[in-house]
Write a protein that holds these residues in place. Structure first.
Motif, mmCIF file in Angstrom:
data_model
loop_
_atom_site.group_PDB
_atom_site.id
_atom_site.type_symbol
_atom_site.label_atom_id
_atom_site.label_comp_id
_atom_site.label_asym_id
_atom_site.label_seq_id
_atom_site.Cartn_x
_atom_site.Cartn_y
_atom_site.Cartn_z
ATOM 1 N N LYS A 103 37.515 -16.459 -35.110
ATOM 2 C CA LYS A 103 37.056 -17.745 -34.626
ATOM 3 C C LYS A 103 37.166 -17.912 -33.064
ATOM 4 N N ASP A 134 42.543 -22.253 -39.397
ATOM 5 C CA ASP A 134 42.131 -21.123 -38.482
ATOM 6 C C ASP A 134 41.355 -21.951 -37.330
ATOM 7 N N GLY A 246 32.583 -17.797 -45.609
ATOM 8 C CA GLY A 246 33.114 -19.081 -46.407
ATOM 9 C C GLY A 246 31.998 -19.985 -45.923
ATOM 10 N N ASN A 247 31.968 -20.705 -44.733
ATOM 11 C CA ASN A 247 30.951 -21.405 -44.165
ATOM 12 C C ASN A 247 29.641 -20.786 -43.978
ATOM 13 N N VAL A 248 29.934 -19.466 -43.935
ATOM 14 C CA VAL A 248 28.496 -18.567 -43.670
ATOM 15 C C VAL A 248 28.000 -18.483 -42.223
ATOM 16 N N ASN A 250 29.629 -16.586 -39.777
ATOM 17 C CA ASN A 250 29.724 -15.233 -39.429
ATOM 18 C C ASN A 250 28.721 -14.470 -39.859
ATOM 19 N N THR A 370 38.466 -10.108 -40.172
ATOM 20 C CA THR A 370 38.335 -11.457 -39.604
ATOM 21 C C THR A 370 39.669 -12.123 -39.130
HETATM 22 C C1 LIG Z 1 36.578 -18.938 -41.069
HETATM 23 C C2 LIG Z 1 37.010 -17.565 -41.556
HETATM 24 C C3 LIG Z 1 36.387 -16.917 -42.410
HETATM 25 C C4 LIG Z 1 34.910 -17.360 -42.836
HETATM 26 O O1 LIG Z 1 33.792 -17.350 -41.906
HETATM 27 P P1 LIG Z 1 32.599 -18.120 -42.100
HETATM 28 O O2 LIG Z 1 31.906 -18.129 -40.827
HETATM 29 O O3 LIG Z 1 33.042 -19.605 -42.304
HETATM 30 O O4 LIG Z 1 31.830 -17.563 -43.112
HETATM 31 C C5 LIG Z 1 36.849 -15.731 -42.733
HETATM 32 N N1 LIG Z 1 37.971 -15.166 -42.610
HETATM 33 C C6 LIG Z 1 38.524 -15.715 -41.505
HETATM 34 C C7 LIG Z 1 40.001 -15.406 -41.385
HETATM 35 C C8 LIG Z 1 38.301 -17.160 -41.160
HETATM 36 O O5 LIG Z 1 39.019 -17.849 -40.270
#
Ligand SMILES: *Cc1c(COP(=O)(O)O)cnc(C)c1O
Length: 421
Positions: A103, A134, A246-248, A250, A370
């Motif tokens: 992030k 995060d 998650g929120n897609v 990335n 991530t």
């Molecule tokens: C936010 C996050 C994700 C998910 O990313 P999205 O863009 O929301 O799909 C995955 N791993 C970590 C460590 C994150 O902080």
């Protein structure tokens, strides 16, 4: 280049899309088209240069056009390693920024861009962030001590890891952090209420820094652009990507990089036990659900906000998209076996990508890492059986005193704090 809303005909400049966050019709901003990038061989040392080249067409004609170079240099001041784990699997490490999670790319880019937009305004911009862990740390770190900008972070008291809580509350100056007596949904509700309130809009110039802002999506394309070129230069073939989602936001950035013609063979969306995205990929039917709590908590999303951008571009899943849902048991097993199988310690989110990679089989995958495992020490350390060394930037934050104010989950209580203290 102009940006349009996913829901209508609203058409704005990049700077206006950044300022607004969400379009007036409630939609999300997307580029009007994806310019084709003429790909050649790429020098691995040149991440910042590739980032500038990939983003330049989106800045064309905007008031920030000539600031892009400075924004990239300021925001991306940390390494982006592509580590080969074997002949046909690589790991793209996106956790070398100050908050040790990917992030940082979006938050730091947005902060650098917004600071350059904001000069000359009388009233400071107040950025409200509700976080499940995060995002708030990355946003606070990115906007800390930026002139003309105040940050207010809301997180659910007792629902984030101790290290995450510390990272949210160790700032001071223009960043104020509130531990809300409730769950993440309460924090998000308070932020939405503030945005909808006349009193709040009269008192503050409000803005948002969550992943609905196009200023967080665009910078995430850069590491797919760069690493796909690097992989192709090293191995002679285009890689596929396996992305913890998650929120897609990335993974949507990876889709956009592919639209631009970067050598991305296919994309695997790796989720935890939250299924709506994977069901869409498998059946073509998208149905959001309440979220389920898992070990990969930054991906505990049942109604991913960036699905709106993905569906706008591809109403149906394409033959180069796949989804794999990973259970908590599989996350644990992947972390526990990580050192023996891959010589790596994974965070629970990265473990979803590694488990999905094993599931899809085949060759030439880049798995996206991530977050640094030390952020999730209480999950990871018992599974690997030893302490995980804390990266220097995170260690420095943990040394700082942390100060959050605990408040009930009522917007009036936040108002009280911000206007009287
Ligand atoms: C936010 C996050 C994700 C998910 O990313 P999205 O863009 O929301 O799909 C995955 N791993 C970590 C460590 C994150 O902080």
């Amino acid at each position: 280049m102009k940006f349009q809303s996913t829901r209508g005909t609203d058409r704005v400049s990049l700077s206006d899309a950044l300022r607004r966050g969400i379009a007036p019709d409630g939609g999300l901003y997307v580029p009007e088209y994806f310019p084709k990038f003429a790909t050649g061989d790429a020098d691995e040392t040149a991440f910042q240069e590739l980032a500038r080249m990939a983003l330049a067409p989106f800045f064309e004609g905007d008031e920030l056009e000539h600031r892009l170079g400075a924004i990239v240099d300021e925001a991306f001041d940390f390494p982006v390693p592509l580590v080969d784990l074997g002949q046909t699997t690589s790991l793209l490490e996106l956790f070398h920024g100050p908050s040790a999670a990917f992030k940082d790319f979006g938050a730091r880019f947005l902060a650098s861009a917004m600071t350059r937009l904001e000069s000359g305004e009388a009233k400071p911009l107040t950025i409200l962030v509700a976080t499940s862990g995060d995002t708030g740390g990355a946003v606070a770190s990115a906007f800390w001590r930026k002139p003309g900008i105040d940050v207010v972070v809301l997180y659910p008291d007792g629902k984030v890891s101790a290290r995450q809580a510390h990272q949210l509350a160790c700032w001071g100056d223009n960043v104020r952090t509130f531990a809300v007596e409730g769950v993440f949904d309460d924090c998000q509700r308070m932020v939405k209420e503030a945005f909808a309130s006349e009193a709040w809009n009269n008192a503050f110039r409000l803005s948002s820094a969550n992943s609905i802002n196009i200023g967080r999506l665009l910078p995430q394309m850069t590491y797919y652009a760069a690493s796909s070129l690097w992989y192709q230069a090293r191995h002679g073939v285009a890689p596929g990507f396996v992305i913890p989602s998650g929120n897609v936001g990335n993974a949507t950035a990876a889709v956009w990089a592919r639209e631009m013609g970067f050598p991305v063979r296919e994309i695997v969306f790796a989720t935890n036990a939250n299924q709506p995205l994977v069901r869409w990929l498998q059946t073509g039917v998208y149905a959001p659900e309440p979220s389920i709590a898992t070990l990969a908590n930054a991906m505990d999303v049942g109604a991913p906000s960036n699905m709106e951008r993905l569906l706008h571009l591809h109403a149906a899943p394409t033959d180069w998209m796949r989804g794999v849902s990973v259970s908590d048991d599989a996350i644990r097993a992947t972390i526990a076996a990580g050192e023996e199988t891959w010589d790596q310690v994974f965070c629970p989110h990265t473990a979803c990508a590694m488990a999905a990679r094993q599931h899809v089989g085949g060759e030439h995958w880049i798995c996206v890492s991530t977050a640094h495992p030390a952020k999730f020490d209480t999950v990871v350390e018992p599974l690997v059986g030893h302490p995980v060394a804390v990266p220097a930037a995170l260690g420095a934050l943990l040394q700082r005193p942390a100060n959050a104010t605990t408040i009930p989950a009522e917007l009036s209580m936040l108002w009280e704090q911000l206007t009287h203290h």
